[in-house]
Design an enzyme around this catalytic site. Structure first.
Site, PDB file in Angstrom:
ATOM      1  NE  ARG A 237      73.738 -64.207 120.718  1.00 40.50           N
ATOM      2  CZ  ARG A 237      72.970 -63.354 120.069  1.00 40.50           C
ATOM      3  NH1 ARG A 237      73.390 -62.860 118.901  1.00 40.50           N
ATOM      4  NH2 ARG A 237      71.796 -62.991 120.551  1.00 40.50           N
ATOM      5  CD  GLU A 266      79.361 -59.229 121.143  1.00 41.60           C
ATOM      6  OE1 GLU A 266      78.347 -58.560 121.422  1.00 41.60           O
ATOM      7  OE2 GLU A 266      79.394 -60.022 120.206  1.00 41.60           O
ATOM      8  CG  HIS A 285      76.254 -57.603 118.486  1.00 46.65           C
ATOM      9  ND1 HIS A 285      76.433 -58.559 119.472  1.00 46.65           N
ATOM     10  CD2 HIS A 285      75.178 -58.030 117.773  1.00 46.65           C
ATOM     11  CE1 HIS A 285      75.516 -59.498 119.362  1.00 46.65           C
ATOM     12  NE2 HIS A 285      74.741 -59.196 118.332  1.00 46.65           N
TER      13      HIS A 285
END
Length: 326
Positions: A237, A266, A285
């Site tokens: 993360r 993000e 991601h």
């Protein structure tokens, strides 16, 4: 009458049909403040939620008086207030096993991309800079036989250790709350303190979830303990790493490079200094982003919700203590 559920992420047709065999399905595009007014009626009746993202906290739960289970199409659940679910007796299901191998592949891809400067050099070739035999300003560094450090020896960490040990003959160091017997027996991994890990590794690979304990676990002081030749890889993360401290460390040569699949915010802002640094590989991601794995994650989440609402849970439950309340 079939229980009512809210599906807030698009899933393959066959999986949608499987849900419809068991439930009345109300489909929405995400859980956001923008669409909560359209969601309101469905949420009042829903007994299950399935999707990913969106904030599920105490305030949100006030809109769902009949809710019995949440099934997230992810392994992480830092967007969910687990304590609030526990207080309401709501089960939380996730998909911890569906993405293990794929995320471990992504970690190794970032290790190799950073070490061999794959992205940077490919762009230089496209820009027409390759005019003659390359010199040392094009050279990368070796991966094989270098020391890899794994921060978080869970399923993904174990799969990464396998790749590093057997594929690249890399000594494996790791930090976790408890020693991992399988990692030590199969891959010769060595359990050590965080400080030792930081000081000794050539590649620091982060696979940790985001918790109060892991927030900014890697900051300025930790980066300063690393080798100047070390490379940091994060697929856990984003906020586990203090991004501003990382940017400074990459700019001033405290560490050599970074491969990042996750960020503090993000999507990553277009103006982020990370995007201006040649020694950064930034990807959006993509840890679990293969067609096969995303399908398997959705299938697992569907099965999890069916199990949760039919009283047949045997795995993938974050808060199994709630089962005793059901």
């Amino acid at each position: 009458m079939k229980p009512s559920i809210v599906l807030y992420k698009s899933i393959p047709t066959d999986l949608h049909q499987r849900l419809e065999q068991h439930f009345t399905v109300n489909s929405f595009d995400g859980l956001t403040p923008d669409n909560q007014s359209e969601l309101l009626t469905a949420l009042q009746q829903t007994e299950g939620l399935i999707g990913s993202g969106g904030k599920i906290d105490h305030d949100f739960l006030q809109l769902t008086p009949r809710l019995r289970a949440v099934s997230t199409i992810s392994v992480g659940y830092d967007n969910v207030d687990v304590d609030a679910l526990n207080q309401r007796g709501v089960l939380l299901m996730h998909t911890p096993t569906a993405l293990t191998e794929t995320v471990a592949d992504t970690l190794m891809a970032l290790v190799l991309s950073c070490a061999r400067r794959v992205v940077e050099l490919a762009e230089r070739v496209k820009a027409g800079e390759w005019q003659d035999s390359i010199g040392d300003d094009w050279y990368g560094v070796d991966v094989h036989h270098k020391t890899i450090g794994i921060l978080g020896m869970g399923r993904i960490g174990l799969a990464l250790a396998q790749r590093a040990h057997f594929g690249f003959n890399m000594p494996v160091l790791y930090t976790s709350r408890q020693p991992h017997e399988e990692a030590e027996q199969r891959f010769g991994a060595r359990h050590c303190s965080l400080d030792t890990l930081l000081e000794e590794v050539d590649f620091l690979c982060i696979t940790l979830p985001l918790t109060k304990q892991t927030y900014h676990m890697i900051g300025r002081d930790q980066l300063a303990k690393m080798k100047s030749s070390a490379i940091l890889i994060n697929t856990g993360r984003g906020p586990v790493v203090d991004e501003q401290a990382l940017i400074a460390a990459l700019q001033d040569g405290t560490i050599h490079a970074a491969g990042l699949d996750v960020f503090e915010q993000e999507p990553l802002a277009v103006g982020s200094p990370l995007l201006k640094l040649r020694n950064v590989v930034a990807v959006p991601h993509i840890g679990s982003a293969t067609r096969e794995t995303r399908y398997n994650m959705a299938a697992s989440a569907v099965n999890n919700l069916i199990a949760a609402l039919t009283g047949t849970v045997t795995e993938n439950c974050v808060n199994p203590q709630v089962l005793k309340q059901v």
